[in-house]
Design a protein around this motif. Sequence first.
Motif, PDB file in Angstrom:
ATOM      1  N   ASP A   1       0.827  -1.216   0.000  1.00 59.44           N
ATOM      2  CA  ASP A   1       0.000   0.000   0.000  1.00 59.44           C
ATOM      3  C   ASP A   1       0.858   1.262   0.000  1.00 59.44           C
ATOM      4  O   ASP A   1       0.409   2.330  -0.381  1.00 59.44           O
ATOM      5  CB  ASP A   1      -0.909   0.031   1.227  1.00 59.44           C
ATOM      6  N   TRP A   2       2.112   1.151   0.465  1.00 63.57           N
ATOM      7  CA  TRP A   2       2.957   2.333   0.639  1.00 63.57           C
ATOM      8  C   TRP A   2       4.119   2.427  -0.353  1.00 63.57           C
ATOM      9  O   TRP A   2       4.799   3.452  -0.394  1.00 63.57           O
ATOM     10  CB  TRP A   2       3.501   2.394   2.070  1.00 63.57           C
ATOM     11  N   CYS A   3       4.371   1.421  -1.141  1.00 63.88           N
ATOM     12  CA  CYS A   3       5.524   1.495  -2.060  1.00 63.88           C
ATOM     13  C   CYS A   3       5.180   2.388  -3.256  1.00 63.88           C
ATOM     14  O   CYS A   3       4.015   2.679  -3.514  1.00 63.88           O
ATOM     15  CB  CYS A   3       5.980   0.109  -2.496  1.00 63.88           C
ATOM     16  N   THR A   4       6.210   2.797  -3.975  1.00 63.34           N
ATOM     17  CA  THR A   4       6.029   3.758  -5.058  1.00 63.34           C
ATOM     18  C   THR A   4       5.484   3.138  -6.336  1.00 63.34           C
ATOM     19  O   THR A   4       5.051   3.858  -7.234  1.00 63.34           O
ATOM     20  CB  THR A   4       7.370   4.446  -5.394  1.00 63.34           C
ATOM     21  N   ARG A   5       5.550   1.818  -6.457  1.00 62.86           N
ATOM     22  CA  ARG A   5       5.044   1.104  -7.636  1.00 62.86           C
ATOM     23  C   ARG A   5       5.666   1.633  -8.927  1.00 62.86           C
ATOM     24  O   ARG A   5       4.981   1.818  -9.937  1.00 62.86           O
ATOM     25  CB  ARG A   5       3.520   1.199  -7.723  1.00 62.86           C
ATOM     26  N   ASP A   6       6.960   1.934  -8.866  1.00 61.95           N
ATOM     27  CA  ASP A   6       7.658   2.410 -10.062  1.00 61.95           C
ATOM     28  C   ASP A   6       9.041   1.769 -10.118  1.00 61.95           C
ATOM     29  O   ASP A   6       9.262   0.702  -9.542  1.00 61.95           O
ATOM     30  CB  ASP A   6       7.716   3.942 -10.089  1.00 61.95           C
ATOM     31  N   HIS A   7       9.996   2.429 -10.785  1.00 66.71           N
ATOM     32  CA  HIS A   7      11.332   1.867 -10.969  1.00 66.71           C
ATOM     33  C   HIS A   7      12.059   1.588  -9.660  1.00 66.71           C
ATOM     34  O   HIS A   7      13.039   0.856  -9.644  1.00 66.71           O
ATOM     35  CB  HIS A   7      12.173   2.814 -11.825  1.00 66.71           C
ATOM     36  N   ARG A   8      11.596   2.177  -8.558  1.00 68.92           N
ATOM     37  CA  ARG A   8      12.271   1.960  -7.269  1.00 68.92           C
ATOM     38  C   ARG A   8      11.962   0.572  -6.701  1.00 68.92           C
ATOM     39  O   ARG A   8      12.668   0.078  -5.845  1.00 68.92           O
ATOM     40  CB  ARG A   8      11.870   3.050  -6.269  1.00 68.92           C
ATOM     41  N   CYS A   9      10.891  -0.040  -7.171  1.00 74.01           N
ATOM     42  CA  CYS A   9      10.549  -1.385  -6.726  1.00 74.01           C
ATOM     43  C   CYS A   9      11.251  -2.405  -7.620  1.00 74.01           C
ATOM     44  O   CYS A   9      11.479  -2.170  -8.798  1.00 74.01           O
ATOM     45  CB  CYS A   9       9.039  -1.609  -6.793  1.00 74.01           C
ATOM     46  N   GLY A  10      11.554  -3.546  -7.024  1.00 75.21           N
ATOM     47  CA  GLY A  10      12.148  -4.638  -7.781  1.00 75.21           C
ATOM     48  C   GLY A  10      11.232  -5.842  -7.743  1.00 75.21           C
ATOM     49  O   GLY A  10      10.062  -5.744  -7.360  1.00 75.21           O
ATOM     50  N   VAL A  11      11.762  -6.987  -8.142  1.00 70.40           N
ATOM     51  CA  VAL A  11      10.960  -8.209  -8.162  1.00 70.40           C
ATOM     52  C   VAL A  11      10.476  -8.570  -6.766  1.00 70.40           C
ATOM     53  O   VAL A  11       9.307  -8.890  -6.560  1.00 70.40           O
ATOM     54  CB  VAL A  11      11.783  -9.366  -8.765  1.00 70.40           C
ATOM     55  N   ASN A  12      11.397  -8.507  -5.804  1.00 69.32           N
ATOM     56  CA  ASN A  12      10.996  -8.865  -4.436  1.00 69.32           C
ATOM     57  C   ASN A  12      11.432  -7.816  -3.418  1.00 69.32           C
ATOM     58  O   ASN A  12      11.610  -8.106  -2.243  1.00 69.32           O
ATOM     59  CB  ASN A  12      11.520 -10.244  -4.053  1.00 69.32           C
ATOM     60  N   GLU A  13      11.628  -6.578  -3.879  1.00 73.24           N
ATOM     61  CA  GLU A  13      11.923  -5.476  -2.956  1.00 73.24           C
ATOM     62  C   GLU A  13      11.042  -4.292  -3.332  1.00 73.24           C
ATOM     63  O   GLU A  13      10.980  -3.914  -4.512  1.00 73.24           O
ATOM     64  CB  GLU A  13      13.390  -5.065  -3.035  1.00 73.24           C
ATOM     65  N   HIS A  14      10.381  -3.727  -2.346  1.00 72.80           N
ATOM     66  CA  HIS A  14       9.490  -2.591  -2.583  1.00 72.80           C
ATOM     67  C   HIS A  14       9.934  -1.429  -1.715  1.00 72.80           C
ATOM     68  O   HIS A  14      10.299  -1.610  -0.562  1.00 72.80           O
ATOM     69  CB  HIS A  14       8.040  -2.987  -2.294  1.00 72.80           C
ATOM     70  N   ARG A  15       9.899  -0.227  -2.306  1.00 70.26           N
ATOM     71  CA  ARG A  15      10.445   0.953  -1.624  1.00 70.26           C
ATOM     72  C   ARG A  15       9.433   2.089  -1.647  1.00 70.26           C
ATOM     73  O   ARG A  15       8.750   2.315  -2.640  1.00 70.26           O
ATOM     74  CB  ARG A  15      11.729   1.402  -2.324  1.00 70.26           C
ATOM     75  N   SER A  16       9.378   2.824  -0.526  1.00 72.27           N
ATOM     76  CA  SER A  16       8.498   3.989  -0.443  1.00 72.27           C
ATOM     77  C   SER A  16       9.198   5.190  -1.069  1.00 72.27           C
ATOM     78  O   SER A  16      10.389   5.138  -1.394  1.00 72.27           O
ATOM     79  CB  SER A  16       8.191   4.306   1.024  1.00 72.27           C
ATOM     80  N   ALA A  17       8.474   6.280  -1.184  1.00 70.07           N
ATOM     81  CA  ALA A  17       9.101   7.556  -1.533  1.00 70.07           C
ATOM     82  C   ALA A  17      10.007   7.957  -0.367  1.00 70.07           C
ATOM     83  O   ALA A  17       9.774   7.580   0.776  1.00 70.07           O
ATOM     84  CB  ALA A  17       8.030   8.618  -1.759  1.00 70.07           C
ATOM     85  N   ASP A  18      11.060   8.702  -0.688  1.00 73.13           N
ATOM     86  CA  ASP A  18      11.962   9.181   0.361  1.00 73.13           C
ATOM     87  C   ASP A  18      11.242  10.199   1.237  1.00 73.13           C
ATOM     88  O   ASP A  18      10.477  11.027   0.743  1.00 73.13           O
ATOM     89  CB  ASP A  18      13.188   9.842  -0.253  1.00 73.13           C
ATOM     90  N   ILE A  19      11.513  10.134   2.515  1.00 73.43           N
ATOM     91  CA  ILE A  19      11.029  11.129   3.464  1.00 73.43           C
ATOM     92  C   ILE A  19      12.258  11.902   3.924  1.00 73.43           C
ATOM     93  O   ILE A  19      13.237  11.307   4.381  1.00 73.43           O
ATOM     94  CB  ILE A  19      10.320  10.472   4.659  1.00 73.43           C
ATOM     95  N   ILE A  20      12.211  13.213   3.769  1.00 76.26           N
ATOM     96  CA  ILE A  20      13.412  14.034   3.976  1.00 76.26           C
ATOM     97  C   ILE A  20      13.228  14.945   5.177  1.00 76.26           C
ATOM     98  O   ILE A  20      12.186  15.574   5.341  1.00 76.26           O
ATOM     99  CB  ILE A  20      13.700  14.874   2.714  1.00 76.26           C
ATOM    100  N   ALA A  21      14.263  15.011   6.002  1.00 76.06           N
ATOM    101  CA  ALA A  21      14.307  15.953   7.128  1.00 76.06           C
ATOM    102  C   ALA A  21      15.609  16.734   7.024  1.00 76.06           C
ATOM    103  O   ALA A  21      16.688  16.140   6.993  1.00 76.06           O
ATOM    104  CB  ALA A  21      14.224  15.212   8.458  1.00 76.06           C
TER     105      ALA A  21
END
Length: 108
Positions: A13-33
């Motif tokens: 539900d939280w991954c970017t569903r784009d090039h940042r995801c792989g076959v078995n790795e999913h990544r969110s958008a970066d959160i910056i502080a």
Amino acid sequence: MARFRRVETPHTDWCTRDHRCGVNEHRSADIIADAAGGRAIITRVRAADVDYAEIRIRVPLSRSESAAREQLGTALHLCRELLTAVAAIMPSALARRTDRWAIGRQAA
Ligand SMILES: [Zn+2]
């Protein structure tokens, strides 16, 4: 010859569903502080069946070697405290929390 086989995992539900995801790795958008001339970037990652936070931090150091070493020691100490504090959060504690630090933060 060894063969590697990776099992495809579905998007979250939280991954970017784009090039940042792989076959078995999913990544969110970066959160910056940003603070004090430095920057911390947190990315939520699910690799196979494990979720973790990937944290990249850029901390400006003093040009003074002794001060830079003190800053590095402080950064290491605080990283240990961060790991301990985050690991101490239990699901039952989340229900009681009213502060949500990440809300309103910049995502990239
Ligand atoms: Zn994904």
